[in-house]
Write a protein that holds these residues in place. Structure first.
Motif, mmCIF file in Angstrom:
data_model
loop_
_atom_site.group_PDB
_atom_site.id
_atom_site.type_symbol
_atom_site.label_atom_id
_atom_site.label_comp_id
_atom_site.label_asym_id
_atom_site.label_seq_id
_atom_site.Cartn_x
_atom_site.Cartn_y
_atom_site.Cartn_z
ATOM 1 N N SER A 104 35.300 41.931 36.095
ATOM 2 C CA SER A 104 36.148 42.547 36.890
ATOM 3 C C SER A 104 37.632 42.063 36.545
ATOM 4 N N ARG A 105 37.734 40.466 36.267
ATOM 5 C CA ARG A 105 38.854 39.924 35.714
ATOM 6 C C ARG A 105 39.498 40.877 34.835
ATOM 7 N N MET A 106 38.749 40.905 33.790
ATOM 8 C CA MET A 106 39.651 40.810 32.501
ATOM 9 C C MET A 106 40.036 42.232 31.700
ATOM 10 N N HIS A 107 41.046 42.376 32.149
ATOM 11 C CA HIS A 107 40.825 43.756 32.184
ATOM 12 C C HIS A 107 42.853 43.558 32.210
ATOM 13 N N VAL A 108 43.648 45.107 31.718
ATOM 14 C CA VAL A 108 44.669 45.327 32.123
ATOM 15 C C VAL A 108 45.105 46.746 32.457
ATOM 16 N N ARG A 109 45.752 47.128 33.029
ATOM 17 C CA ARG A 109 46.407 48.152 33.495
ATOM 18 C C ARG A 109 46.470 48.977 32.924
ATOM 19 N N PHE A 131 39.602 45.589 27.023
ATOM 20 C CA PHE A 131 39.981 45.376 28.473
ATOM 21 C C PHE A 131 40.574 46.369 29.888
ATOM 22 N N PRO A 160 39.631 48.624 32.328
ATOM 23 C CA PRO A 160 38.566 48.004 33.764
ATOM 24 C C PRO A 160 37.824 49.136 34.331
ATOM 25 N N PHE A 181 34.446 38.823 23.427
ATOM 26 C CA PHE A 181 35.603 38.750 23.068
ATOM 27 C C PHE A 181 35.929 37.531 23.245
ATOM 28 N N LEU A 182 35.533 36.778 24.481
ATOM 29 C CA LEU A 182 36.255 35.218 24.516
ATOM 30 C C LEU A 182 34.927 34.824 23.310
ATOM 31 N N LEU A 195 32.077 34.274 37.162
ATOM 32 C CA LEU A 195 33.778 34.135 37.028
ATOM 33 C C LEU A 195 34.039 35.812 37.379
ATOM 34 N N GLU A 196 32.495 36.510 36.487
ATOM 35 C CA GLU A 196 32.766 37.940 36.923
ATOM 36 C C GLU A 196 33.344 38.634 36.302
ATOM 37 N N MET A 197 33.523 38.351 34.884
ATOM 38 C CA MET A 197 34.103 38.854 33.916
ATOM 39 C C MET A 197 34.702 39.756 34.058
#
Lengths: 743, 217
Positions: free
Chosen positions: B199-204, B96, B98, B118-119, B195-197
């Motif tokens: 850039s979307r699948m991350h946690v700060r 996750f 970024p 992972f998904l 969906l461009e994972m």
């Protein structure tokens, strides 16, 4: 695209010219009754003749007037309608001339037409209709903003909210002060001959011209189909900077009348910014909630649903304007808040009506705005001051570039998806000015001895507008191509994407919880939960309030597919839900169905060929029957939804459930499937099983063609089969409510 | 904490290389790990299940399972652990991370692949490399489970539609007797490519401040 055939180009040009002449003629006729000039001698004579006749009435018997002319009576609506009609014909004309509309954006063409009309009117030496500020702000602007706000892509907007706010607030402030300050410096130059312009006037000027205009941005960006991120950045900025513009404008205007400006005043200015923006949003939210609440009860009177949406939004705008709050922000807030609840409540037809009315009104408004801009340009008080205008232009561009680059540098530290140089360029280049700046300029009061100033300001504003709309508007498309900026992807609603978007949301929330980190997703999740437990219950009617988003999405998609199916109306094709083959060429309905037609069959697991043919035949027959049934009110008038009196929507739902059933069948996987063959057969029960949602009607005999030999199966499989059919994501009447009530 | 300190420091260096986190982030995550595990050396499923905030999450079982899934570690074995150490925890978390602005194209593709993998592993519960209809149905059911009402049939219809979509997108020319067995990883990547994972699948992770961390108990 060409409505007229490929006739001679001269014919087309001729028709456009003719329209132009008529338009100018219409304003010409305005003054006929008031001005007693003999431009229409026959008309005057006739009226005079009538008057004379009336005068002599006492003495002479007047013949009964078979044909009279009474233009006064209808003058106002007649002219308005004529203007709008001819403006739209003009717009239509542009699309008939394909070459030009590819190169030049529509807004430019319309301004150009406005210029021509203004020129013609001036040549006839009549007074042209000028863009009245009230007309603009109260009638022309709201439809465009409402259209933008109602269909705002919420997800993209909220994800980039921080960036948008920074650009809108800080960027506009920077622009205003930079331009104002620099122009003041320029005015001090000897050659400018504008030393009488005070600092405050310059700051006022700066605040007017600094704001990016939503109308212009929409008009240009809509044609270039740029990717969603950039579009929402520039567009969001143009919407949110209204608050800043309003505050700055009033601030500087007040100050320029006051004697001294103290620090306290400046502080009040800052406070007023928060009041204006937050107050505007609050007003919008209140009206939005009211609108959503009202829509909950409109199920018996569907025809007026769209009106509620429009009226509540307009009231939000006007109410905000009463208190000098930001009307635009109020309108946007109202649309955004209202939309999810209203859409869950209203019928499909109302939704379509709202969509089309909004598009229609905003289209008309936009056209009128640009034409009027052209006309007012020719008309307005001008004072061409070379140095002032040129420097204004230079500083506008400069401040925009500096602002964007500087702010992006800071913003990128906080963004995950950074803005690249290309993005920055497009954002900077997309900062178009438009009619709002012009109208605000018009509003400037004429102080003593500063008529020149006002003229100078207006000229500069108009020049900047023209430059941005014409030059930047025309060149942005080739630049986008040249820089290979990402375009908007063809958005086909894909159920996989939707599933995974939601999945991802939950996943990220979960990970954040495991990390113990209250981030973005956590709060979003909390808001969603709050929304679901409290707000939705109040604002959404009936069972729809507990419908999860995935289901709604699925429903909508199904309905679209169903409609496509019905519209295409081809007997030979098997229905298939996911007609979403990757490349859907020009005739989407037809071809997509063709492409996916093979697929369902292919997924039938190991059924013999004869059986397959049988199935196909039966389904085809059923499809025909379905369509025939659709045309007449079936006597199986079911009680799908006692609140739904919209029959065609029900038909579509029927169709959709139908397809679901078929598709579920196709996907039965024998290896892991627990269902027995007998159960599978039961799926083929006549569709009226689907229609009859009422348990009492379940024993009604089939009225469709002879299906497979499952009539004997009906008894056992029936009752349990019925339930799932009905439960398929469809809010049914009360007795099925048990399927949907939250546990 | 002396001995543990040096031991951890040595390990941190190792992990920076493997996972791409910074030392600071690793330290924070370690503290969180210790909070969750009650200062034990390993984390078990119960520890994660006890996090109150996670209770409302419809897919919490899958998420917890993902931590114990061997496929999400570098070794690519099959099966699952009973308990995991900090290194495994960190490995899962690294999915996750970024993007940074300096990520090159290949790195982006690699990251996207890792995240999509992972998904995929989350869905493919039996580890056969394919997401079958049953597995997908289960996933959708779980997703809709918090609404409580729709139940099996609705979820089933949606999952079926989704499978159909994958099949028609990826294998348009199936023969009449062919049989779509399941979504392979390539197909899965294909349908999610928009969906461009990355850039979307991350946690700060940057904002993690251990002072604010809530205890899991």
């Amino acid at each position: 695209m060409a409505v007229l055939g490929p006739g001679p180009a001269s014919f087309r040009f001729g028709s456009v010219l003719l329209i132009l002449l008529i338009l100018s003629g219409s304003s010409w006729t305005r003054d006929v009754p008031t001005g007693r000039n003999d431009t229409r001698p026959e008309l005057n004579r006739e009226r005079d003749g009538q008057n004379r006749d009336h005068g002599n009435n006492a003495t002479k018997h007047k013949a009964f007037p078979v044909l009279e002319l009474n233009y006064d009576y209808v003058r106002m609506p007649f002219e308005i309608s004529l203007w709008i009609l001819l403006a739209l014909l003009m717009k239509l004309g542009f699309h008939i001339i394909p070459r030009i509309s590819h190169i030049v954006p529509e807004s430019c063409l319309l301004i150009f037409v406005g210029l021509l009309i203004g020129g013609v009117i001036k040549a006839i030496q009549e007074k042209a209709p000028v863009m009245d500020t009230k007309l603009f702000f109260l009638y022309l602007l709201p439809p465009i903003i409402l259209d933008a706000g109602y269909f705002l892509p919420i997800r993209a907007f909220t994800e980039n909210m921080g960036t948008i706010l920074v650009f809108a607030v800080v960027g506009t402030l920077w622009n205003a002060f930079f331009i104002g300050g620099m122009m003041f410096a320029v005015c001090q130059i000897e050659a400018a001959a504008a030393a009488h312009v005070s600092l405050l006037s310059c700051l006022l000027f700066g605040s007017i011209i600094s704001a990016v205009d939503p109308v212009a941005v929409l008009a240009v960006f809509e044609e270039i189909h740029i990717n969603e991120l950039l579009h929402i950045l520039v567009f969001g900025e143009s919407l949110l900077n209204d608050a800043v513009t309003v505050v700055l404008y009033h601030l500087f205007e007040e100050f320029s009348h006051a004697d001294t400006v103290t620090v306290g005043d400046a502080f009040l200015g800052v406070v007023s910014f928060f009041v204006v923006s937050l107050g505007g949003i609050l007003v919008g939210v209140i009206y939005g909630v009211l609108g959503a609440f009202t829509s909950r009860f409109t199920s018996h009177f569907r025809v007026i649903e769209p009106l509620f949406v429009f009226l509540y939004s307009y009231m939000a705008y006007l109410s905000a304007e009463v208190f000098h709050l930001s009307g635009i922000m109020s309108l946007i807030a109202c649309g955004v808040v209202m939309r999810p609840y209203v859409e869950a409540n209203i019928s499909h037809k109302s939704y379509t009506t709202i969509k089309y009315f909004l598009k229609m009104w905003s289209s008309v408004s936009e056209t009128l705005i640009f034409i009027f801009l052209g006309v007012s340009t020719v008309e307005g008080p001008h004072n061409w001051n070379w140095i002032f205008v040129v420097f204004t232009l230079v500083f506008c561009l400069l401040s925009r570039v500096l602002g964007v680059v500087g702010l992006t540098f800071i913003i990128n530290k906080f963004r995950i998806v950074k803005l690249t140089k290309k993005d920055q360029f497009i954002v900077a280049y997309g900062g178009l000015r438009g009619a709002i700046a012009f109208s605000l300029g018009y509003l400037i009061h004429q102080d003593e001895g500063s008529k020149d100033t006002r003229g100078m300001f207006l000229t500069a504003i108009i020049t900047v507008i023209f430059f941005t709309v014409f030059v930047q508007g025309m060149t942005i498309r080739p630049l986008v191509e040249l820089l290979a900026v990402k375009k908007k992807k063809e958005s086909k609603p894909s159920i996989n994407e939707e599933i995974h978007t939601q999945f991802l949301d939950h996943l990220l929330t979960g990970i954040e919880d495991i990390c113990g980190h209250y981030g973005h997703h956590h709060w979003k999740d909390k808001l969603n939960r709050f929304n679901k437990t409290y707000v939705k219950k109040w604002l959404i009617a009936g069972e729809r309030s507990s419908e999860p988003q995935l289901i709604s999405f699925y429903n909508k998609m199904e309905m679209k597919q169903a409609m496509m199916l019905v519209e295409s109306g081809s007997a030979a094709k098997l229905p298939s839900v996911m007609a979403a083959a990757p490349a859907a060429p020009a005739a989407p309905a037809q071809t997509a169905e063709q492409q996916s037609e093979p697929t369902p069959e292919r997924m039938i697991p190991k059924i013999s060929k004869t059986r397959e043919a049988e199935i196909r035949r039966i389904l085809r027959a059923n499809l025909q029957n379905t369509r025939q049934r659709l045309r007449s009110y079936s006597r199986h008038d079911f009680f799908m939804d006692p609140f739904e009196d919209n029959m065609s929507e029900v038909r579509f739902r029927r169709q959709r459930v139908e397809m679901e059933r078929r598709m579920s069948h196709y996907l039965t996987v024998p290896a892991k499937q627990q269902e027995t063959p007998s159960v599978r057969k039961v799926w083929f029960e006549p569709e009226h099983k689907v229609y009859t949602y009422d348990k009492n009607e379940s024993t009604r005999p089939s009225d469709s063609a002879a299906l497979l030999d499952e009539s004997n199966q009906r008894a056992d499989g029936q009752s349990e089969r019925e339930k799932p059919t009905r439960c398929l994501s469809d809010p049914g009447p009360d007795e099925e409510g048990s399927c949907f009530l939250p546990s | 904490m002396g001995a543990t300190q040096t031991h951890s420091e040595y390990q941190y260096e190792n992990m920076v290389g493997k996972t791409g986190f910074s030392t600071e982030q690793i330290k924070n995550l370690h503290m969180r790990f210790q909070q969750l595990s009650g200062n034990e050396k390993t984390l078990r499923r119960e520890h994660l299940k006890n996090i109150p905030a996670l209770a409302n999450n419809p897919i919490k079982t899958e998420i917890i399972e993902a931590f114990f899934d061997k496929r999400n570690q570098l070794d690519n074995e099959l099966g699952s652990y009973e308990e995991i150490g900090f290194e495994e925890f960190l490995m899962v978390m690294s999915h996750f991370r970024p993007l940074s602005i300096k990520t090159s194209e290949e790195e982006r593709t690699a990251m996207r692949r890792q995240k999509v993998r992972f998904l995929f592993n989350m869905h493919d519960t039996d580890g056969d490399g394919k997401i079958t209809l049953e597995e997908y149905r289960k996933a959708v059911e779980e997703l809709l489970s918090e609404s409580g009402t729709i139940g099996q049939e609705g979820a089933r219809a949606i999952a079926d539609a989704a499978m159909l979509e994958v099949a028609s997108t990826n294998v348009p020319n199936m023969g009449p007797d062919d049989f779509y067995e399941g979504i392979t990883f390539e197909h899965f990547e294909e349908i999610l490519k928009d969906l461009e994972m990355e850039s979307r699948m991350h946690v700060r992770f940057l904002d993690m401040n251990t002072a604010n961390l809530r205890c899991g108990k």
